[in-house]
Design an enzyme around this catalytic site. Sequence first.
Site, PDB file in Angstrom:
ATOM      1  N   HIS A 503       0.825  -1.207   0.000  1.00 11.14           N
ATOM      2  CA  HIS A 503       0.000   0.000   0.000  1.00 11.14           C
ATOM      3  C   HIS A 503       0.862   1.262   0.000  1.00 11.14           C
ATOM      4  CE1 HIS A 503      -3.619   2.351   1.494  1.00 11.14           C
ATOM      5  NE2 HIS A 503      -2.643   3.155   1.883  1.00 11.14           N
ATOM      6  N   GLU A 504       1.820   1.313   0.913  1.00 15.31           N
ATOM      7  CA  GLU A 504       2.650   2.517   1.014  1.00 15.31           C
ATOM      8  C   GLU A 504       3.542   2.690  -0.209  1.00 15.31           C
ATOM      9  OE1 GLU A 504       1.813   4.644   3.029  1.00 15.31           O
ATOM     10  OE2 GLU A 504       0.602   3.403   4.361  1.00 15.31           O
ATOM     11  N   HIS A 507       1.656   4.647  -2.732  1.00 11.34           N
ATOM     12  CA  HIS A 507       1.757   6.098  -2.536  1.00 11.34           C
ATOM     13  C   HIS A 507       3.077   6.617  -3.098  1.00 11.34           C
ATOM     14  CE1 HIS A 507      -1.824   6.977  -0.284  1.00 11.34           C
ATOM     15  NE2 HIS A 507      -1.520   6.202   0.737  1.00 11.34           N
ATOM     16  N   HIS A 510       3.077   6.998  -6.774  1.00  8.84           N
ATOM     17  CA  HIS A 510       2.319   8.176  -7.195  1.00  8.84           C
ATOM     18  C   HIS A 510       3.231   9.402  -7.220  1.00  8.84           C
ATOM     19  CE1 HIS A 510      -1.965  10.146  -6.791  1.00  8.84           C
ATOM     20  NE2 HIS A 510      -1.392  10.407  -7.943  1.00  8.84           N
TER      21      HIS A 510
END
Length: 712
Positions: A503-504, A507, A510
């Site tokens: 998940h991280e 980020h 992105h």
Amino acid sequence: MGKKKLFFLVLALVLILGFFSCAKKQEPKPVAAAETNPFFTEWTAPFGTPPFPEIKEAHYMPAFQEGIARQKKEVEAIAESAEAPAFANTIEALERTGELLTSVNNVFYALTDNNTNEELQKIEAEVAPILAKHDDDIALNDKLFRRVEAVWKEKDKQSFNPEQARLLELTYKTFVRGGAALDEAKKAELRKINEELAVLTVKFGENVLKEDNGFMLVLEKTEDLAGLPQDVVTAAAEAAKAKGLDGKWVFTLHKPSCIPFFQYSARRDLREKLFRAFISRGDNANEFDNKAVLAKIAALRVKRAALLGYKTHADYVLEENMAKTPAGVYKLLDQLWGPALSTAKTEAKELQALIGKEGGGFKLEPWDWWYYAEKLKKAKYELDDEVLRPYFELKAVRQGAFDVAGKLFGLKFEPRSDIPVYHPDVEVFEVKEADGTHVGILYTDYFPRPSKRGGAWSGSIREQSVREGRKVTPINFNVGNFTKPTAEKPSLITFEEALTLFHELGHALHDLLSNVTYESLSGTNVPRDFVELPSQIMENWAGDPEVIKVYARHYQTGEPIPQELLDKIKKAALFNLGFATVEYMAACYLDMGWHTLSEPAEPDPVSFENAAMKRIGLIPEIVVRYRSPYFQHIFSGGYSAGYYSYIWSEVLDADAFQAFKETGLFDPTTARSFRENVLAKGGSEDAMALYKRFRGREPKVEPLLERKGFLK
């Protein structure tokens, strides 16, 4: 997520979230660029990374003051310009101000989150009102606003590319939403509110950190360890030794310590003791009690919203999000709440039946849920987190996440031992394109320590942009609080923690793959309910059989995770999902409850919270994921009236991942479209427009309902 640093995003955070705290008022004074201060010299570490070992606490305040002084001069030059207002000399010029201040800010707040100390906390308290005042000075500068407004009014006569148009729109809106159109009396009132919020929001976060570190469950007898796996016992013994309590076992309120205790401890009395301490943080009637603090924050946000012309703080915040209105948020929550609560009630009955089957004559309580859910999972699926752990060695999981990014986007992650770090736990990677082109730098920092706040997040030390025709590459960090390695074993994490790591990294991708001109529009500078899409979609690959077989290998033998265990993971995918969804969504409703207040009263937080939970019918066996006194996301973080964004983004990620399932898990065309239309664009265009460009339509909620097993 990291804090956004350029002018109008810093301003938006201060105004919406009240991020900073203060000790006393003081005017910034320009200081000489002392040669000994690293912020005043060019950084020579590879790729312009910060020279962390050289930066001392004494360097920050002079650097903040100098950065403020420089930006103040830059802003004054724009406001006082004799040239007619135009995009280049006003909007773009304003975007380019504050380079030194941004650099200092990014490094400083990375450390206050990841590796703080008392001196840094004192500096944070001292500098917060200075920063808040500085942002207000810009936001409420009438001459500057008139120039911005003049460019805005002429926008239809100009020819802007989409990114320029977006920058103009957000800059103008930020001034208006920041109070630039208010009269002088109301501007003064707004400044006062912002200053008070500056004090309270950071105080809230500091109180939670002190509460996290202030409790220990110290066990002295081996019988107190009943039911605990050996790895958990070993970690507790090492924690005790680190605190000078040799021969004992210590459990803390940090999740890698307390969650296994809730899952496995056969001592119901000790589970209750630790659980009550966990849910009482900030609610202990001591010097760190947060109840009065959060009530005042909520009231001040109501006042500010009214001053700016909004009914509630939620109306103010959501105007810029995909949801647009509180009604939009409640519509989504209400669609999911009924099925989730029904599922949770069924789960509670199953756990109560298990208690009865084992001869327990007591009613299921919140401190029993984890323990009996773990037992039931074993009974139903013969699945145990401790059996899975040996297959999820932290570095192997990280490499698995890197490999997925490589297969999707052609990225390579190469270790760099020549780049300075702020703590020995930190590792550094250079991210490259398949052809070797430099993309950016990624720090990983995965283990808990008293100097780090809880949870997992991603942040930026430098955001991507283009300056004077040259691409400025990003510097990102991923942070977690995973199980530390012991003397006998490396860090072995749970499957859920593996999902968090993926998940991280989403980020980080992105930020790393951003390809825009303006820093304030790059990477994760997007609406709050869009920012979780790139992170949550990555979790899908973490659990896919094709991927998990590659990275999930036994740390001793190297054998891939057996198909038998994968089958069990798949069968158990919906297990306890009612509980997980309900405790999360209860926090969403609580957040919206606090931020749809329309009167600036200061209700008793416990009574308010109890009423909010009663209103939605939360069952007594489940406690809201974050009780108000330690709900950092909304009272000292970036999620006020925005905690719902995780479930909103789940709708997006379930629908978006459906595109990959339709074309192939690593289909190059789909991956390229996701990179170009979502990751690379940052906030340079409207979020829904970007999503529709990738997916060809607006998102549907059905894929998420199906994933959660809520479609009957």
